[in-house]
Scaffold this motif. Structure first.
Motif, PDB file in Angstrom:
ATOM      1  N   SER A   1     -43.280 -21.695   3.013  1.00 48.14           N
ATOM      2  CA  SER A   1     -42.587 -22.881   2.508  1.00 48.14           C
ATOM      3  C   SER A   1     -42.362 -23.933   3.583  1.00 48.14           C
ATOM      4  N   ASP A   2     -42.375 -23.534   4.850  1.00 48.73           N
ATOM      5  CA  ASP A   2     -42.145 -24.517   5.920  1.00 48.73           C
ATOM      6  C   ASP A   2     -43.450 -25.007   6.530  1.00 48.73           C
ATOM      7  N   THR A   3     -44.569 -24.762   5.878  1.00 51.67           N
ATOM      8  CA  THR A   3     -45.857 -25.219   6.394  1.00 51.67           C
ATOM      9  C   THR A   3     -46.534 -26.123   5.379  1.00 51.67           C
ATOM     10  N   GLY A   4     -47.565 -26.803   5.839  1.00 51.97           N
ATOM     11  CA  GLY A   4     -48.343 -27.657   4.957  1.00 51.97           C
ATOM     12  C   GLY A   4     -47.819 -29.076   4.876  1.00 51.97           C
TER      13      GLY A   4
ATOM     14  N   GLU B   1     -37.084 -27.155  15.225  1.00 54.99           N
ATOM     15  CA  GLU B   1     -35.788 -26.587  15.591  1.00 54.99           C
ATOM     16  C   GLU B   1     -35.391 -25.472  14.631  1.00 54.99           C
ATOM     17  N   GLU B   2     -35.657 -25.674  13.334  1.00 57.49           N
ATOM     18  CA  GLU B   2     -35.322 -24.639  12.362  1.00 57.49           C
ATOM     19  C   GLU B   2     -36.119 -23.367  12.616  1.00 57.49           C
ATOM     20  N   THR B   3     -37.399 -23.520  12.928  1.00 55.03           N
ATOM     21  CA  THR B   3     -38.256 -22.364  13.125  1.00 55.03           C
ATOM     22  C   THR B   3     -37.864 -21.574  14.361  1.00 55.03           C
ATOM     23  N   ARG B   4     -37.323 -22.246  15.359  1.00 57.06           N
ATOM     24  CA  ARG B   4     -36.895 -21.537  16.568  1.00 57.06           C
ATOM     25  C   ARG B   4     -35.812 -20.516  16.255  1.00 57.06           C
TER      26      ARG B   4
ATOM     27  N   SER C   1     -38.809  -2.845  16.434  1.00 55.56           N
ATOM     28  CA  SER C   1     -39.536  -3.157  17.665  1.00 55.56           C
ATOM     29  C   SER C   1     -40.540  -4.275  17.508  1.00 55.56           C
ATOM     30  N   SER C   2     -40.873  -4.845  18.646  1.00 52.79           N
ATOM     31  CA  SER C   2     -41.964  -5.803  18.803  1.00 52.79           C
ATOM     32  C   SER C   2     -41.857  -6.987  17.873  1.00 52.79           C
ATOM     33  N   VAL C   3     -40.898  -7.829  18.143  1.00 52.99           N
ATOM     34  CA  VAL C   3     -40.715  -9.041  17.364  1.00 52.99           C
ATOM     35  C   VAL C   3     -41.136 -10.235  18.191  1.00 52.99           C
ATOM     36  N   PHE C   4     -42.017 -11.055  17.660  1.00 48.04           N
ATOM     37  CA  PHE C   4     -42.329 -12.310  18.327  1.00 48.04           C
ATOM     38  C   PHE C   4     -41.283 -13.318  17.904  1.00 48.04           C
ATOM     39  N   LEU C   5     -40.441 -13.701  18.830  1.00 49.54           N
ATOM     40  CA  LEU C   5     -39.392 -14.647  18.495  1.00 49.54           C
ATOM     41  C   LEU C   5     -39.904 -16.060  18.559  1.00 49.54           C
ATOM     42  N   PRO C   6     -39.378 -16.963  17.723  1.00 51.64           N
ATOM     43  CA  PRO C   6     -39.828 -18.346  17.744  1.00 51.64           C
ATOM     44  C   PRO C   6     -39.703 -18.991  19.099  1.00 51.64           C
TER      45      PRO C   6
ATOM     46  N   GLY D   1     -45.228 -34.491  18.424  1.00 51.19           N
ATOM     47  CA  GLY D   1     -45.292 -34.978  17.051  1.00 51.19           C
ATOM     48  C   GLY D   1     -45.799 -33.913  16.104  1.00 51.19           C
ATOM     49  N   HIS D   2     -46.643 -33.004  16.631  1.00 46.55           N
ATOM     50  CA  HIS D   2     -47.148 -31.901  15.837  1.00 46.55           C
ATOM     51  C   HIS D   2     -46.099 -30.782  15.828  1.00 46.55           C
ATOM     52  N   ARG D   3     -46.424 -29.662  15.188  1.00 45.63           N
ATOM     53  CA  ARG D   3     -45.521 -28.504  15.179  1.00 45.63           C
ATOM     54  C   ARG D   3     -46.335 -27.238  15.411  1.00 45.63           C
ATOM     55  N   ASN D   4     -45.942 -26.491  16.432  1.00 42.42           N
ATOM     56  CA  ASN D   4     -46.675 -25.292  16.827  1.00 42.42           C
ATOM     57  C   ASN D   4     -45.693 -24.147  16.957  1.00 42.42           C
ATOM     58  N   SER D   5     -45.497 -23.397  15.873  1.00 46.31           N
ATOM     59  CA  SER D   5     -44.569 -22.270  15.955  1.00 46.31           C
ATOM     60  C   SER D   5     -44.936 -21.127  15.019  1.00 46.31           C
ATOM     61  N   ARG D   6     -45.560 -21.411  13.894  1.00 40.84           N
ATOM     62  CA  ARG D   6     -45.783 -20.363  12.906  1.00 40.84           C
ATOM     63  C   ARG D   6     -46.975 -19.475  13.211  1.00 40.84           C
TER      64      ARG D   6
END
Length: 679
Positions: free
Chosen positions: A313-316, A635-638, A377-382, A536-541
């Motif tokens: 829902s937070d992409t696209g 910021e929300e994704t972090r 275990s093993s969580v990739f955090l934002p 300007g872009h978003r790189n987190s997901r």
């Protein structure tokens, strides 16, 4: 004829072979109108999964692509026909694939989320190709890099922190357990991206999960196989780049790219921006470490929301920040089922946390044993990296390595935790010893964050956390966890032995890393500062997010909003926005000499772009709106953790048990108390 007319006419002439192949690139590539007339020219639907890697052959006639469907596909970019589809042998998502130079496009190397590297010959049988595998990496293998004009050697990097150098003249496969023969560099941190200088190919740039880009001189390095492996991560290091504000954080490098002249390096960071630096510069000699208070703050970021894997829902291009959705009352019919389930899951945890924090803490230690969720275990955090994955447990050391599947963060669980046995997926309401209804402490799901390394192991214990601990804890009623521990509580001792081994191994790793970094301070290692930033872009997901140069004047990147962003390389001005993917745009690869750009992402296809628009198509108003939303959503994704859908199912089962236990408890409260008193 106008300049724009000339551009379109020259592009069309090039496609039918009527002009010199380099004419359009030479005459137009440096102009803004070149990128501001880009238009979708073709869609290549050649995969049945997310396309995680694309690369051109030397002539630019063919595209090699790899996907979640584990297939390698070679496609003619001009007639749009598939030349070859290869069943690769990979058992996990393919992350990187390259043609070996000077092999007539017949030899391919590829790597995947299970850490396996395959050497594939297109003219040989599937059975022979599947024997040519390297299982040396443990954990995910992120990238393959070939050496210019070298048909025999290639490099790889992975979650195990190693960069490995393979020579096909020495061996075409390796399945030795815990093999260290071909380690070229041990970074002590996950090595997530590599790039070779095109003009001086013995310079190797390595992106790590500690926000650093390290450049090595390969002439000073060797492997055990070559007999001159030094074993220290600082040997051969000549440059170490870290943006000043990231020196106290662990942000994953998602891509590295040298400029054509080798004078600059472009680096993209997860949950941050894209930076340009000059490897020859040395302006940032001192990078101050964080204070103790700051370390604690970085180690324990707040958790605002849980998100289910599959909730995009937070992409696209149509994604909106939560603040906008809340303002509209979230009544939109476009809200997906996965999004609704994510919201419901977050509310459950928030309510459970609030309810627990509102009740007074017991002053006396209750009878019986207290059980806590052991080891999520093993969580990739934002704040570090965000990638989907499952956990692969190292049976020897007990270390859990994340094996990302290209997409998003997943909260994975080891055997004793949050799980039901395969034979009893519905679970059971029986209570293990020590988990009685009366006189037992509330179990705690303790989410402990660490900025050290790429993956974060959440606190695990079968005992209470120490008093005064500042861990963020989600406390849940005992009944919620009856199902969870039914089959697994007896495995705690085995788990803790492995957990102890993992902690010891991590302790030694950190000591070695600290000594090597202290040693590097006395060496002649350049520390360049940021030359230019692109945002300007978003790189987190996703853990794959390529940024690259196009010619001498442009920089570009994919984005979680599904767009392709193009900036002026020299000023950082935003020049173009292309809607490329329904969810996330990841890969960008310009054609070697034609005015063609190939892109891919979460959509199951490859898109080709050319400057064929009749007029300039850059919508600056739309671009500014997208940029503003991306900044809010970054910021929300972090502050979001993504969990597998099975987590939701287990929570539903747990709630069902809560209701059942409440009814049974009301019926048998008297007799239950009498039985306890008799004991």
């Amino acid at each position: 004829m106008s300049c724009s007319g000339n551009l379109i006419w020259d592009v069309r002439k090039r496609t039918i072979g009527c002009t010199d192949p380099y004419a359009v690139r030479t005459n137009y590539l440096g102009r803004r109108e070149f990128v501001q007339r880009l238009k979708l020219e073709a869609v290549l639907s050649v995969h049945d999964g997310c396309v995680n890697t694309i690369s051109w052959n030397d002539t630019g006639e063919y595209i090699l692509s790899g996907s979640d469907d584990t297939n390698l596909v070679i496609t003619n970019a001009y007639n749009r026909k598939v030349k070859t589809t290869i069943r690769s042998g990979h058992r996990a998502n393919i992350f990187s694939a390259k043609f070996m130079p000077h092999t007539n496009d017949q030899q391919i190397v590829s790597c995947s989320g299970d850490g396996i590297i395959f050497y594939t010959h297109t003219e040989k049988s599937q059975e022979i190709n599947r024997q040519c595998q390297f299982t040396c990496h443990y954990g995910t293998a992120y990238e393959i890099m070939t050496v210019p004009n070298d048909p025999y050697t290639f490099l790889s990097c992975g979650e195990d922190g190693t960069v490995r150098w393979f020579d096909m003249r020495m061996k075409t496969s390796c399945t030795k357990e815990d093999c260290k023969d071909d380690i070229l560099i041990n970074c002590r941190r996950a090595a997530t991206s590599i790039s070779i200088c095109p003009l001086v190919p013995y310079y190797l740039a390595v992106g790590c999960s500690d926000s650093s880009v390290r450049i090595y001189d390969r002439r000073m390095l060797g492997t055990r196989a070559t007999g001159n492996y030094m074993g220290r991560g600082t040997i051969g290091m000549c440059v170490r780049f870290v943006p000043a504000h990231l020196s106290t954080k662990s942000c994953r490098v998602t891509s590295l790219c040298y400029s054509e002249d080798g004078q600059e390096v472009l680096v993209s960071y997860s949950s941050d921006y894209i930076y340009l630096f000059d490897p020859k510069a040395d302006q940032a000699r001192e990078l101050k470490g964080p204070s103790d208070e700051r370390r604690e703050e970085l180690r324990q970021p707040p958790v605002k929301r849980l998100r289910l894997r599959g909730d995009w829902s937070d992409t696209g291009p149509r994604a909106r920040p939560e603040s906008e959705r809340e303002r509209d009352g979230e009544q939109s019919p476009n809200v997906s089922l996965m999004q609704r389930m994510s919201d419901m899951l977050s509310r459950w945890f928030e309510e459970a946390s609030e309810a627990q924090s509102s009740r007074p803490r017991p002053q006396t230690r209750p009878r019986g044993k207290t059980f806590y969720i052991p080891h999520v275990s093993s969580v990739f955090l934002p704040g570090g990296a965000e990638a989907a994955g499952h956990v692969i447990s190292d049976q020897n050391t007990g270390v859990s390595e994340a094996s990302p599947d290209t997409t998003e963060t997943v909260l994975s669980t080891s055997a004793p935790s949050l799980g039901t046995s395969p034979g009893n997926s519905s679970g059971s309401g029986s209570t293990p010893p020590g988990l009685g209804r009366t006189g037992t402490a509330e179990p705690v799901l303790s989410l402990h964050y660490s900025t050290e390394g790429t993956t974060t192991t959440l606190t695990s214990a079968c005992k209470s956390p120490p008093q005064g601990s500042k861990e963020h804890c989600y406390k849940m009623p005992t009944a919620v966890l009856k199902l969870i521990f039914h089959k697994h509580y007896s495995a705690c001792s085995t788990f803790h032995r492995r957990s102890a081994a993992a902690r010891i191994q991590e302790l030694f790793r950190r000591r070695k890393e600290r000594r090597e970094m202290e040693e590097s301070e006395t060496q002649n290692i350049r520390r360049p500062s940021v030359k230019m930033m692109y945002k300007g872009h978003r790189n987190s997901r996703t853990m794959i997010k390529e940024s690259c140069f196009w010619g001498n004047n442009f920089v570009m990147s994919g984005s979680d909003c599904g767009h392709i962003f193009i900036w002026d390389r020299h000023t950082g001005e935003h020049l173009m926005l292309l809607e490329a993917d329904n969810h996330v745009g990841n890969c960008l690869q310009p054609h070697p000499y034609d005015p063609i750009l190939a892109s891919s992402g979460i959509d199951y296809d490859i898109k080709l772009w050319s400057p064929l628009e009749q007029s300039l198509s850059f919508n600056r108003v739309l671009a500014e709106e997208v940029i503003a939303r991306n900044e809010l959503m970054l910021e929300e994704t972090r502050n979001t953790i993504t969990v597998p859908a099975s987590f939701m199912l287990r929570m539903l089962a747990s709630l069902n048990h809560i209701r059942t236990d409440r009814v049974e408890g009301d019926r048998s409260e008297g007799s239950g108390q009498e039985n306890e008193d008799e004991q």
